[in-house]
Structure formats: C-alpha cells, structure tokens
Write a protein that holds these residues in place. Sequence first.
Motif, short mmCIF file in Angstrom:
data_model
loop_
_atom_site.label_atom_id
_atom_site.label_comp_id
_atom_site.label_asym_id
_atom_site.label_seq_id
_atom_site.Cartn_x
_atom_site.Cartn_y
_atom_site.Cartn_z
N LYS A 204 -9.87 -4.80 5.65
CA LYS A 204 -10.23 -3.67 4.78
C LYS A 204 -9.07 -3.28 3.87
O LYS A 204 -9.26 -2.96 2.70
N ILE A 205 -7.86 -3.32 4.42
CA ILE A 205 -6.68 -3.01 3.60
C ILE A 205 -6.54 -4.04 2.48
O ILE A 205 -6.27 -3.70 1.32
N SER A 206 -6.73 -5.32 2.80
CA SER A 206 -6.62 -6.38 1.79
C SER A 206 -7.72 -6.26 0.75
O SER A 206 -7.49 -6.50 -0.44
N ALA A 207 -8.93 -5.90 1.17
CA ALA A 207 -10.03 -5.74 0.22
C ALA A 207 -9.73 -4.62 -0.78
O ALA A 207 -10.15 -4.67 -1.95
N PHE B 162 4.16 -9.97 5.89
CA PHE B 162 3.49 -10.52 4.72
C PHE B 162 2.07 -10.90 5.13
O PHE B 162 1.87 -11.82 5.91
N LEU B 163 1.10 -10.17 4.61
CA LEU B 163 -0.30 -10.36 4.98
C LEU B 163 -1.01 -11.20 3.92
O LEU B 163 -1.04 -10.84 2.75
N VAL B 164 -1.61 -12.31 4.36
CA VAL B 164 -2.30 -13.23 3.46
C VAL B 164 -3.77 -13.29 3.84
O VAL B 164 -4.11 -13.49 5.01
N SER B 165 -4.66 -13.12 2.85
CA SER B 165 -6.10 -13.12 3.12
C SER B 165 -6.88 -13.97 2.14
O SER B 165 -8.06 -13.73 1.91
N PRO C 186 0.83 -1.21 0.00
CA PRO C 186 0.00 0.00 0.00
C PRO C 186 0.86 1.25 0.00
O PRO C 186 1.88 1.33 0.69
N PHE C 187 0.48 2.21 -0.80
CA PHE C 187 1.21 3.47 -0.91
C PHE C 187 0.52 4.53 -0.06
O PHE C 187 -0.71 4.65 -0.08
N PRO C 188 1.26 5.29 0.75
CA PRO C 188 2.71 5.30 0.87
C PRO C 188 3.20 4.47 2.06
O PRO C 188 2.47 4.23 3.01
N THR C 189 4.48 4.07 2.01
CA THR C 189 5.17 3.49 3.16
C THR C 189 6.00 4.60 3.80
O THR C 189 6.97 5.06 3.22
N LEU C 190 5.60 5.05 4.98
CA LEU C 190 6.24 6.20 5.59
C LEU C 190 7.55 5.82 6.27
O LEU C 190 7.72 4.68 6.72
#
Length: 530
Positions: free
Chosen positions: A52-55, A71-74, A29-33
């Motif tokens: 919600k981020i994955s959707a 590493f997020l897996v959904s 996801p942009f941006p990575t701060l």
Amino acid sequence: MILHILLLTVFWVVANHFLNKIKNLPPTPFPTLPIIGHLHLLKKPLHQSLAKISARHGPVLLLKFGSRRVFLVSSPSAAEECFTKNDIAFANRPDLLAGKHMGCNYTSLVWAPYGDHWRNLRRIASLEILSTNRLQQLSSVRIDEIRSLIRRLYRNQNQIVDMKTAFFELTLNVIMRMVGGKSYYGEKVMGAESEEFREIVAETSQLGGASNLVDFLPVIRWTGYGKTEKRMLTLQEKREKFMQSLIEEHKTKMGSDDEYKNKNLDGQRRKSMIEALLCLQESDPEYYTDEIIRSLMLYSWLSTQYNRLFYLLSTQYSWRVILIAGSDTSARTMEWAMSLLLNTPDVLRKAQAEIDNQIGSDHFVDESNLVKLPYLRCIINETLRLYPAGPLLVPHQSSEECKVGGYRIPRGTMLLVNLWAIQRDPTIWEDSTKFRPERFEGFEGVRDGFKFMPFGVGRRSCPGEGLALRMVGLALGSLIQCFDWERPNKDMVDMTERSALTLPKAHPLQAKCSPRPGMLNLLSQLSNLT
C-alpha cells in the motif's frame, strides 16, 4: 520547552526530507520521524502494508526502520536491476542478532557475507546436499513419508483432518530423514530423542513470536527486549548439541559397521546428508569441521525452500523478529494449494483427470511421473504466485554504493523486494487476484523474467528449489490421485493471511477425504503394510 522540542523535530523532519533529495536518494514517504523513522506507517501483514505504501509513493522507496535504511522495491524492472547489474553489491545479508547468535557469528550459509567462505558453503550445499543426484538417491525417503501420510488418511477417511499439522509433520520427517536418517513425528515414533527434537521445534516457534526491537532500535538493548538474545543463545546451544549427537552417532556407525566399510558409498547405498558430509571430512578435516557440518545440517533443516532465518513482523506499534523454518514454508505452500483446490473443485477435478490419464490407478504417483503432469505444475506455480512462501523474498544488504533506477543507494542499505506485490500487480497479471492455473500453461521453469520468482534470483537464490518442487509436487499429486476432497461444511475455505514471513493461513486448513474408487485396491494394500 515542549514548543522548542516540537519546532526542532519539525525542522529535523523537513531538513532530512530535502537533504535526501539533494543526495539523489530514492523517494522517501514524508515524514521520517526521529528515532523510529517509518515504523509508524507499518501495519500487519507487513507485505500488504508495504504494498500500500508503494502504491501511494512509487515502486522504489527508501524507508527507515528505526536506525536502518531499507530500500523497498515493488516492480520487476527495479528487481531486475538489483539482481543483475547490482547482484554482487546486494549479495550480502543484513547483520542482525539472529545471524550472530544462531548463524555461528555470521559464518553459516544463511548468514555468511558474500566471499570465498560463502561460495564454498554454497558449492557444498548445491553439489553435496541438494544436487539432483543426491535428491534422487534419497527419493525413497520422500516416497515413504508421503505413503505413510496416505495410509493415515485412508484409515481416517471421511473424518475432519488438520491438514496444517499433517503437512508440517510430513515435511519435517522428510528433512530429518534426509539429514540424519530418522523421523521424529508419527504414530510409532517415541523416545527421549524424539521428545527432545519436538521441544526444540516448539521453542524455535515460540522464539519466532518474541519481540526483538534491538536490530532496529539499538537504544533499547538494555531493556526487556534484550532478553531475546539470551533465548537465542540458549536455543542455539540446544540445537547444536542435538545435531552434534547425530554426528557422533554416525561417526561411530561409519567406523564400526561393515556396511560402510565394504560398500562404495558413492553408488551402492543411499547416504544421509550427515554421511555425505562426514565422507568429505575424511578427505579434508581442516575445512569440513564438525562446526561446518552442523551449520549445513541446520541449513538443510531450517532452509529447505528459502534460505532465510529472520525478519520483521509488524503490528502498528509492535515489532517482532521471526525465526522461520524452510520446512514450514514447504508445508504452508501445500496448505495454500489444497485450500485453493477445495475452493475451486473444477480445478481439482481437472488435476485428477490428468493424473488418471497419464498415470492411471495401477500404481502411485512417483517423482519420475511429475514431468507428465504439467497441469499439476501449473497449480503449484499459481499457488506460489498468489501465496509466495517468502512474500518479501530474502532480505539483502548493499556492500557498496550503487545505483538503481537512477537513484543512489548507500552502502549498508537493506534491500526488500516485495514479491507478493509484484506477483499480484494488476498491470502485469490479468485477473491478478484470481486462482487461474491455466495462465501457466506452456510456461517452462519457475521464473518468468522478474515478475514471477518464488525462489529468488541472483547469487543468493534458493539452492533448495529442486527439493521443494519435488516435495510439493509429489505430496499434492499423491493426495489428488488417491482421494476425493471436500470442505468440512458448505462454507468456502477462509483464505485470510496471517502476519508472518512464511505467509501462513490465519485459520489452519481442515478437510475431509474419501478414497477414490479406482484407488481402493492400492490403498487397501498400502493400509495393510506395517
């Protein structure tokens, strides 16, 4: 000066974004701060925020929680790839402070890296502590504690009962009686030892609410957040001292009691878990040290259902490391199940009818009867689908570089599988947010590919699965058989989730029960027992 800093920050963010693509890393996801990464995106509850981020960005994502890659897996397909082809690569745990200070410097079953030591601990837990034979030997403990709960409910019939507390104390008593032969909660349980145990449990819960950003933002180690380390060390010292006192007590008893000397401990009397481990110590004292026994005892206490001991909980700009107990997860599963049944009385009546037809009213439900109650099992599975005790499963960490979904996953990346999102995915489950136990009719086991896996999968899946299902099944079956249940008022039970790793209810369940007419004879007999 401020403009220069702003321009450098923008350049860093954009360059980092494109560099990830060049390296064939998963979408980010942009941006990575700088410094905080994606922490600014997270809200509570964490599993819902991540869903919600994955959707929005896709079922496989690479996030930055401060200095850590996550590493997020959904999706079931990505989870399958992680736990089959890459199962060994993801067989480690993240190196967090809880594992160092409360996991015997990463040597306990929960925290040990994948290897010979961990495999031996897992073998001991699976064969000597949580095997079918061992659980069967200790079935009377679970029956006795559940009957004690039934007795208290019968004596307080038609009164509002705090079911959260009832389930929590029930489960802790069962675990500690299985571990050391003693219970620590109840009307007649008193004394300094019980008080000490309750204080340890309370401190564990308090520490669970303590902020600890150091695992994700090491630069703040020397601020006030570092005090959590000292609290962890102090608490662990108390827990080890308490467990060691139980070990010494059993050593003395086993060395002097004729019952231990004259009987075959493998068949003629029920052994607590401490006794079983001390028998192993006699045969191999070099390996089965008191330290190993203490760590396995704490594992049994803290990880009855899920072998996890930490994690991140977020508000928008506030983070916590959560220390959770397996006893807590089992109790909460029961609480969610009873909440669902109170909101769907037709399902409750159907479960009662099954018990009446299969068991009758001339004896209480016992564990051997559970196989005759498939609809009860459907209720438990549907509860675990909607409200999994570990909505993010147990976090793993990659020990080597691997590929998932065609993307490169660097070594040292934390793996999070959002089970809550997978088990509520409307593309997988029809009416995904509805409580429909019938969807599991004809379903065998506790897994359905990688779309339903409440006890995890792979090498580090939960070895306490059998105990959890026996405990939850027997408790729910007994309460359904013995009592008619209703809400304290006409309002539906609030099913709001509170933000924590074991998915607690925002509002503890309260309920009223009255004896079922057909069970009055058995209940009155039970009530007369001391």
